[in-house]
Design a protein around this motif. Structure first.
Motif, mmCIF file in Angstrom:
data_model
loop_
_atom_site.group_PDB
_atom_site.id
_atom_site.type_symbol
_atom_site.label_atom_id
_atom_site.label_comp_id
_atom_site.label_asym_id
_atom_site.label_seq_id
_atom_site.Cartn_x
_atom_site.Cartn_y
_atom_site.Cartn_z
ATOM 1 N N VAL A 28 0.852 -1.203 0.000
ATOM 2 C CA VAL A 28 0.000 0.000 0.000
ATOM 3 C C VAL A 28 0.886 1.251 0.000
ATOM 4 C CG1 VAL A 28 -1.718 1.300 1.330
ATOM 5 C CG2 VAL A 28 -1.882 -1.179 1.180
ATOM 6 N N VAL A 29 1.949 1.199 0.805
ATOM 7 C CA VAL A 29 2.880 2.332 0.906
ATOM 8 C C VAL A 29 3.536 2.612 -0.460
ATOM 9 C CG1 VAL A 29 5.150 2.928 1.848
ATOM 10 C CG2 VAL A 29 3.325 2.157 3.373
ATOM 11 N N LYS A 31 2.333 2.273 -3.414
ATOM 12 C CA LYS A 31 1.415 3.024 -4.297
ATOM 13 C C LYS A 31 1.261 4.448 -3.809
ATOM 14 C CE LYS A 31 -1.193 -1.068 -5.564
ATOM 15 N NZ LYS A 31 -1.403 -1.908 -4.389
ATOM 16 N N LYS A 32 1.060 4.593 -2.508
ATOM 17 C CA LYS A 32 0.755 5.916 -1.970
ATOM 18 C C LYS A 32 1.957 6.865 -2.068
ATOM 19 C CE LYS A 32 -1.470 8.380 1.593
ATOM 20 N NZ LYS A 32 -2.426 8.436 2.627
ATOM 21 N N PHE A 33 3.163 6.327 -1.932
ATOM 22 C CA PHE A 33 4.346 7.197 -1.896
ATOM 23 C C PHE A 33 5.213 7.062 -3.147
ATOM 24 C CE2 PHE A 33 2.873 6.893 2.397
ATOM 25 C CZ PHE A 33 3.048 8.170 2.886
ATOM 26 N N ALA A 322 6.691 7.966 4.573
ATOM 27 C CA ALA A 322 6.051 6.655 4.479
ATOM 28 C C ALA A 322 6.075 5.947 5.838
ATOM 29 C CB ALA A 322 6.763 5.805 3.423
ATOM 30 N N ALA A 325 3.493 7.403 8.030
ATOM 31 C CA ALA A 325 2.140 6.968 7.644
ATOM 32 C C ALA A 325 1.824 5.596 8.246
ATOM 33 C CB ALA A 325 2.021 6.925 6.122
#
Ligand code: NAD
Length: 364
Positions: A28-29, A31-33, A322, A325
């Protein structure tokens, strides 16, 4: 897009179960970062003894050498306890890895979450609101490695000798790790020594004081180790980064883990000599072991492994946002009342390993 190579050594017992959840959170990290993490899995510990005949196969070492960081589970279990001490998974895998990569800095956060203070054996009035202390322990010098080291006969009785040696350069490099870590936290380093009795303590205090001048934004205080052992229990919230040599750090970091409460929540990092443009090469692993009593049941707490992945992002890959988060997501999930069995209390929702991992991933 930044790309990193991660060696994944899940190991034995609950290792593979909690590692799967750390991987879920990292995807998930990614994709998000806008990161790319290339994972390469390798065998280590008991499983490697069974398949390859040794706890740290050459192929595993090669995978680690080519990586930017090692994400480690845990190794060992009853099946391999009958082996000679030098062949046991922990000793035959972790010690050579430490040696090979010069892993000299051991970072162990003692995190007591505001909603989990009941798990601490210390009085509620002391831990109310939780605390977050980072123990930075020197890992390759001092009394554990100094020579000579022996038990010999002298005048008709046995005499044991251990030697405590620290070189200025060894103190300087661990001090830099502590001050840099403090810069990303609450900017307080408490340096531990026994300068009133030990020459090592005098050099330690002098050297740390010199290095502190390079970090004017960080406050430095010194404590004798016996006083520190008391103050950490009396007021853990008064500490930010605790910097200690090998023996003192060994004892104080265990004391802090106990005060924090739950083993399944505590990550750790061992940073090595190799510096990169983003941080330091290191090995990132939960503080606990393989938990053979609950392995295979899908009930282990994956948070220590997930937070170890966050430490990897922060200290090896230079991805502090990241890491933040992931840590914030863990706090949110705990605040929502989700609990694995080891941290469960009345009124909370009991979940398994997967559900906890999914919840953290969703909270990012
Ligand atoms: P352990 O940490 O595995 O277990 C102690 C207790 O804590 C057990 O009751 C266990 O169920 C619980 N626990 C630990 N992690 C948990 C988690 N994530 N979720 C829920 N509960 C958790 O320690 P141990 O029993 O002394 O050792 C078991 C094996 O692990 C031994 O073979 C030991 O050598 C090995 N070990 C390996 C490492 C490592 O790989 N770095 C470290 C410590 C122990």
């Amino acid at each position: 897009m930044k790309a990193f190579k991660i060696a994944v050594l899940a190991g034995d017992g609950i290792g593979p179960e909690v590692m799967a959840e750390a991987r879920r959170v990292l995807s998930v990290v990614e994709k998000k970062f806008a990161l790319r993490l290339d994972f390469e899995e390798a065998r280590v510990g008991g499983i490697a003894i069974d398949v390859d005949g040794r706890a740290l196969p050459a192929e595993t070492l090669r995978v680690c050498e080519e990586a930017d960081a090692i994400l480690f589970g845990s190794v060992g279990g009853p099946k391999w306890e009958g082996l000679p001490p030098n062949e046991q998974p922990e000793r035959a895998a972790l010690l050579p890895l430490r040696k090979h990569f010069g892993l000299f800095a051991n970072l162990r956060p003692a995190l007591c979450f505001p909603k989990l203070t009941h798990a601490s054996p210390v009085k509620e009035s002391i831990v109310a609101g939780g605390f977050d202390v980072l123990c930075v322990r020197e890992l390759t010098g001092g009394l554990y490695f100094g020579q000579p080291k022996s038990i010999r006969e002298e005048g008709g009785e046995l005499v044991a000798v251990d030697t405590m040696v620290y070189r200025q350069g060894e103190i300087e490099r661990i001090a830099h790790v502590a001050f840099k870590a403090a810069q990303g936290r609450r900017k307080l380093v408490t340096s531990i020594d026994k300068a009133n009795v030990l020459e090592n303590g005098v050099l330690w205090r002098r050297t740390v004081t010199e290095i502190a001048k390079q970090y004017p934004d960080v406050k430095l205080q010194h404590l004798y180790v016996d006083n520190a052992a008391m103050q950490l229990i009396r007021n853990p919230k008064g500490f930010d980064v605790v910097l200690a040599e090998n023996l003192f750090g060994d004892i104080l970091s265990d004391e802090m883990a106990m005060i924090a409460g739950s083993l399944g929540m505590l990550p750790s990092a061992s940073l090595g000599l190799k510096e990169t443009s983003t941080g330091r090469f290191g090995l990132f692993e939960p503080s606990g072991g393989t938990a053979p009593d609950i392995a295979g049941k899908g009930i282990a707490n994956p948070i220590a492994q997930i937070l170890s992945a966050a430490m990897m992002l922060r200290y090896a890959l230079g991805e502090a946002a990241a890491a933040d988060a992931i840590e914030a997501a863990v706090v949110r999930v705990i605040d929502q009342g989700l609990r694995t069995g080891d941290i469960w209390s009345e009124g909370c929702r009991r979940v398994g390993t997967c559900e906890m991992g999914e919840a953290v991933a969703a909270a990012i």
